[in-house]
Design an enzyme around this catalytic site. Structure first.
Site, PDB file in Angstrom:
ATOM      1  CG  ASP A 161      -1.832  -1.890  -2.149  1.00 15.70           C
ATOM      2  OD1 ASP A 161      -2.951  -2.290  -1.789  1.00 15.70           O
ATOM      3  OD2 ASP A 161      -1.624  -0.710  -2.504  1.00 15.70           O
ATOM      4  NE  ARG A 168      -9.297  -3.532  -2.120  1.00 11.17           N
ATOM      5  CZ  ARG A 168      -8.743  -2.520  -1.446  1.00 11.17           C
ATOM      6  NH1 ARG A 168      -7.444  -2.320  -1.473  1.00 11.17           N
ATOM      7  NH2 ARG A 168      -9.495  -1.710  -0.745  1.00 11.17           N
ATOM      8  CB  SER A 183      -4.753  -1.216   0.524  1.00  3.46           C
ATOM      9  OG  SER A 183      -4.356  -0.309  -0.450  1.00  3.46           O
TER      10      SER A 183
HETATM   11  N1  URA Z   1      -6.158   4.083  -0.527  1.00  2.00           N
HETATM   12  C1  URA Z   1      -5.343   3.008  -0.647  1.00  2.00           C
HETATM   13  O1  URA Z   1      -4.131   3.133  -0.809  1.00  2.00           O
HETATM   14  N2  URA Z   1      -5.911   1.787  -0.598  1.00  2.00           N
HETATM   15  C2  URA Z   1      -7.228   1.580  -0.418  1.00  2.00           C
HETATM   16  O2  URA Z   1      -7.668   0.443  -0.362  1.00  2.00           O
HETATM   17  C3  URA Z   1      -8.066   2.711  -0.301  1.00  2.00           C
HETATM   18  C4  URA Z   1      -7.487   3.958  -0.353  1.00  2.00           C
END
Ligand code: URA
Length: 434
Positions: A161, A168, A183
């Site tokens: 992530d 992203r 995520s």
């Molecule tokens: N917070 C996160 O940890 N991930 C996301 O994709 C958006 C907000």
């Protein structure tokens, strides 16, 4: 298996299998799949979406990409709380001692602030001596001594992530429900807690700007958590104006302590007691949500939650005397008042603008590497629905650098709308989904 085939399948609207998702997540984490192929897949997902099954597979694969279950050594039912982020949100510092004093252990990882939203780890570091980085044996000992522990997010949690979120961010693919759900939930599930209570913020100072979007995100996260075998609930709460009156680091810790003393602002008190009530219920410290709320209220009224907070600070090497002497917190050199130019009522108070003003005062960071000024921030004197007279103070800016304080004051002025009609007070909790 070929990455190109997976991209093509999603591009054409196909549903990815668990094996394909695992192949992508493992390959990208190891560095075998390059950024350009990962970006292409993210964009295909952005346009074609992920269904709930694919989202669950992605969540699970990202969860397994780093350390898992760091809480497994801690006895009892562990309950976690996660807020999607907002302005003035110091609920963790109120909720966790309440739960711990009711016998429900809370052991969690929290983040630092970025942009206009704050982070619990920065706030706690305003307590002299407080350590937010603990070895796993110290972490366990702190939970045994204080029934709670809050540390900084480990770099080894949901490693995929970390890489994917950064990608992203620069490929305009953040805003997709399946990607956001996986995520957030991959990090939460990796911690190994048994129950998770989500606080999904909604409004100008939140990631989700409207109620419908916040509800959808809450429903998806609850469903994915349940598929992973966790007890789940989500509160959808207001972030159109800041939560409470204080925004900053030491400023917010002081407000959290006042709330534990039963003297906090109404909104933060209501939200904290209800979130804690649900967590006590989820942690089997009460037979119902309502009984949990009653227990949470009594923990504040009896002083038990405040005493638990002192133990928590001590267990993480902080000075518990701060609960009684706020002079021990870092102090700001300048206090600049924002004065109302007219009589009327506060009809709107933009959480986003207050958050940005607090960041300008020095309390927040624009980039991950920036330092924060622990004493800087804002104390609001008026909120939506309050009456105000010309010449009265609407807020105060705290700063150690006068020019930063003045920049914050200038922006803060734009956060307030003063009108002639008294508006309705804003609701704090819109909905609870469980
Ligand atoms: N917070 C996160 O940890 N991930 C996301 O994709 C958006 C907000």
């Amino acid at each position: 298996m070929q990455m190109k085939d997976i991209i093509e399948k999603k591009r054409d609207g196909g549903m990815l299998t668990r094996e394909e998702i695992d192949f992508f997540v493992e390959g990208y984490t190891d560095g075998n799949i390059p950024d350009y192929q990962a970006s292409a897949l993210l964009m295909a997902v952005f346009f074609q979406g992920l269904n709930k099954e694919e989202t669950f597979y992605l969540t699970d694969a990202m969860k397994r990409s780093g350390d898992v279950a760091y809480l497994s050594d801690i006895p009892g039912i562990k309950v976690d709380k996660h807020s999607t982020g907002g302005v003035g949100d110091k609920t963790t510092l109120v909720v966790a001692p309440i739960c711990a004093s009711a016998g429900v252990p809370v052991a969690k990882m929290s983040g630092r602030g970025l942009g206009f939203t704050g982070g619990t780890v920065d706030k706690m570091e305003s307590i002299p001596g407080f350590r937010t980085s603990l070895e796993s044996n110290e972490f366990k000992k702190a939970v045994e001594e204080a029934g709670m522990c809050v540390i900084g997010q480990s770099a080894h949690i949901a490693a995929a992530d970390k890489k994917l979120y950064a990608l992203r961010d620069v490929t305009a693919t953040v805003d997709n429900i399946g990607l956001i759900t996986s995520s957030i939930m991959s990090k939460k599930l990796a911690s190994g807690s048994d129950a998770i209570v989500l606080d999904v913020k909604c409004g100008s100072g939140a990631f989700m700007k409207d109620l419908e979007a916040a509800e959808t995100l809450a429903e998806w996260m609850v469903e994915i958590g349940k598929l992973a075998g966790k007890k789940m609930a989500a509160f959808i709460t207001d972030m159109e104006q800041p939560l409470g009156l204080g925004v900053g680091n030491s400023i917010e810790v002081q407000e959290a302590i006042e709330t534990l003393k039963g003297k906090g602002p109404e909104d933060i008190t209501e939200l904290s007691v209800k979130l804690a009530g649900y967590m006590i219920y989820a942690g089997e410290g009460a037979a119902s949500y309502e009984e949990g709320v009653e227990k949470a209220k009594s923990a504040v009224e009896s002083g038990a939650a405040l005493e638990q907070f002192r133990k928590f600070v001590k267990a993480q090497a902080g000075d518990p005397a701060i609960a009684d002497d706020y002079g021990l917190f870092p102090q700001a050199e300048f206090v600049l008042p924002l004065i109302s130019e007219k009589d009327g009522y506060v009809t709107a108070l933009s959480a986003e603008t207050v958050g940005k003003a607090s960041q300008l005062s020095g309390a927040g960071r624009a980039r991950k590497e920036d330092d924060v000024d622990l004493a800087a921030g804002i104390i609001l004197k008026k909120k939506v629905g309050d009456s105000v007279k010309a010449g009265e103070s609407l807020a105060e800016v705290f700063a150690n650098d006068r020019s930063k304080g003045e920049a914050a004051l200038k922006l803060l002025k734009e956060a307030f709308i003063i009108g002639e009609e008294r508006p309705e007070k804003r609701q704090v909790i819109y909905k609870v989904i469980d």
